[in-house]
Design an enzyme around this catalytic site. Sequence first.
Site, PDB file in Angstrom:
ATOM      1  N   TRP A 345       0.830  -1.209   0.000  1.00 27.28           N
ATOM      2  CA  TRP A 345       0.000   0.000   0.000  1.00 27.28           C
ATOM      3  C   TRP A 345       0.860   1.253   0.000  1.00 27.28           C
ATOM      4  CZ3 TRP A 345      -2.189   2.067   5.227  1.00 27.28           C
ATOM      5  CH2 TRP A 345      -1.212   2.005   6.215  1.00 27.28           C
ATOM      6  N   ASP A 346       2.176   1.085  -0.211  1.00 28.89           N
ATOM      7  CA  ASP A 346       3.080   2.224  -0.073  1.00 28.89           C
ATOM      8  C   ASP A 346       2.772   3.352  -1.050  1.00 28.89           C
ATOM      9  OD1 ASP A 346       5.741   1.183   1.724  1.00 28.89           O
ATOM     10  OD2 ASP A 346       4.433  -0.335   0.872  1.00 28.89           O
ATOM     11  N   GLU A 484      -0.823  -4.399  11.956  1.00 22.57           N
ATOM     12  CA  GLU A 484      -0.190  -5.679  11.591  1.00 22.57           C
ATOM     13  C   GLU A 484       0.163  -6.560  12.781  1.00 22.57           C
ATOM     14  OE1 GLU A 484       1.835  -5.384   7.302  1.00 22.57           O
ATOM     15  OE2 GLU A 484       3.058  -4.498   8.883  1.00 22.57           O
ATOM     16  N   LYS A 604       2.292  -1.922  16.316  1.00 22.97           N
ATOM     17  CA  LYS A 604       3.552  -1.804  15.579  1.00 22.97           C
ATOM     18  C   LYS A 604       3.711  -0.406  15.008  1.00 22.97           C
ATOM     19  CE  LYS A 604       5.818  -3.678  11.422  1.00 22.97           C
ATOM     20  NZ  LYS A 604       5.653  -4.612  10.285  1.00 22.97           N
ATOM     21  N   GLN A 605       2.600   0.160  14.529  1.00 25.77           N
ATOM     22  CA  GLN A 605       2.642   1.454  13.856  1.00 25.77           C
ATOM     23  C   GLN A 605       1.243   2.058  13.920  1.00 25.77           C
ATOM     24  OE1 GLN A 605       3.958  -0.024  10.084  1.00 25.77           O
ATOM     25  NE2 GLN A 605       1.915  -0.376   9.318  1.00 25.77           N
TER      26      GLN A 605
END
Length: 789
Positions: A345-346, A484, A604-605
């Site tokens: 998805w970057d 994630e 995680k983010q």
Amino acid sequence: MTAWTWEYEGYDPARQRLRETLCTLGNGRFATRGALPECVADDVHYPGTYAAGCYNRLTSDVGDRHVENEDMVNLPNWLPLRFRPAGGEWLTPDSAPVLAHRQTLLLDAGLLDRVTRYGLDDDRVLSVRQRRLVHMGDPNLAALRTEFTVEGATTELEVEAALDGGVTNAGVRRYRGLAGHHLTHVHTGTARPGTVWLRCRTRTSDIRIGMAARLTAGAPVAETHVHPRALQHLRLTLEPGRTVTVDKTIALHTSRDPAISDPLQTALDRVGAAPGFEALLRSHRTAWKLLWRRAALDVPGEPGSILRLHLFHLLQTLSPHTADLDVGVPARGLHGEAYRGHIFWDELFVLPYLNLHFPEVSRALLRYRHRRLDRARAAARALGRRGALYPWQSGSDGREETQRLHLNPRSGRWLPDHSHLQHHVGSAIAYNVWQYCEASGDAEFLHTKGAEMLVQIARFWADSATWDEKLGRHRIRGVVGPDEYHDAYPGSPSPGLDDNAYTNVTAAWVLTRTLEVLRDLPEPRRRELLERAALDGGELERWEEVSRTLHVPFHDGVVSQFQGYGDLAELDWKGYAKRYDDIRRLDRILEAEGDTVNRYKASKQADALMLGYLFSPAELQGLFRRLGHRLDEEIWRHTVDHYLARTSHGSTLSGLVHGWILARARRADAWQFCQEALRGDVADLQGGTTGEGIHLGAMAGTLDLIQRGLTGLETREGALWLDPVPLPELSSYGFSLQYQGHWGVRLRLRSGLLEISVPHSDRRPITVCLPDRTVGVEPGETSRLLLPG
């Protein structure tokens, strides 16, 4: 580090992989890592050359399972050029005395310079100076100039250059137990004196590769062929203080290139017609000058230097040459083999920058997604749903490439991988379609390919939503969010989570925006699209209903990452930070201990906070209002604080998103995260990951942080909307952009003043909207606006 150079002094084997990644040269068509030409692939060095979109699929045995992976292929190595005193050992920094070593990346010209001084014996020193380019003007050429100078006594030097077809994909340690021999049918030959060739093909995808090399040195060149390499030999007589130059020029073609017949013959023709090194250098410099003009960036100090490096690598991965190709956004660039070169998805972090500088590249990247729309519809049908389900990881043909097993290096165990449940990638694609069309004014794309993707993505979300009588809401179950870490409920035998807030809110946005696009389409096109998609009024009414009733969970007065998040246990963050040097990959640490991160409030983010990255405060509040929820500044501030205290930042994107959000929510803390985003790759903050490839999304995201994050820049309703937030650490900066046919629009912010310059043209004025007023800026005019406060 200077404004336009990136320099490494001294030879450091432990940092060589990192340097090779950051010294990669490319042109949007192919790229080559910054490895030393005299060194072979080993635990220190990893030469690699990768062509955009060149993939191959192999099957590996992992225990009693067959695992299929598609990889971006490491192509034949064109770099090899080694040397030795006649009859002596080949010289490398690992085997010979190194008196000095320096490697310099010249960002303005796209060049890699290298100087090494080897001690031959007590009386003689050999200086090796090299300059390398991967041509930005002709995207199928590369060249290496090597200059030898000896001090002390006359020396006979043997030089061997090669094209090496014996390469494998072995650049990521944790993948080495898997199949990596992608090339087959390697053949070599001599075309004419001084020119050799190599041809091969990929094993499964059957992509044909042709490479030709021309060696010039003012001395006779001999050729030999030792499978799988084409070798060229020189014997040079070096007089003390007199420099001898060897130039190696190569051409690379694959059968995926447009407008060619045979890759090998095309490579031979191209290298034969290529001018000498100096002429190649001039045209290469010109091509880079034009790129830098379109992407002008003026940020002072160290942040500016790092941003230019980030922009350099973005342009090497996705240049105007990319617009001719059927490729997506590789998450790790064309710089290494991590993530197998897949597309995630970057593009969500990349296209917003490209939209305002290279819209033709953005359009091409969106066409990559459109060409795979049928494959995405097939994936949705396989789940029993309508619409399009885009894969979390994509490669050549758009099927789901996400591995179903992954290795935890801490425990050595292969574990189930459920990241394919990140269905929110579809919303990212829809968001990029809308952002591109708003910035470029490309109504043709929006009305055709863009609308087709929006309709099918919206249809998938509406069909994924189920009604919950008890809640009186629609719900989306069994997904994984951007975090994630969390892929299942504690103790659950099946993966997936319910009502991920980011997934549901972005799904509501997709449905709402698609309905608006359909309403605004010209009637003939609207009728045609409805007929082709078999859309009727009843389905559109359901979209409207779902867009207003998707469930967004809350707990303790903050937005819940997913339903049930508030019931998870708190983690002993101080204890883990004390026990481990680095807890970014907390999931691996807990799994190695026999525990699972699914039990804890630990991310995680950014996940729910990603909403503040995609949408302005006003738009986000409007989305929540439409869903029947209140999201005022206080609730959002508490939500930001809640997750900030519970995030390990195990992704390079995490610092970027948090810096972006905190610039508006908690300005005093923003710069810490902005710095982490800037330094993520240059300092290898993830601990060894940069050596496997750059993090392209994070690099492009830092550029967009300056372009949109700090300026509050939005492109909507035919205007540029600006709401700058000053950071003391970045009080003055400027950049250019391309907006709806206006080339070279310049914005500069300093000391509470916004300056906008619009170049002369026959276009209409640009409307600029500030929080307190709206102004029009005519072509040829510079407007200086005092900012509120």
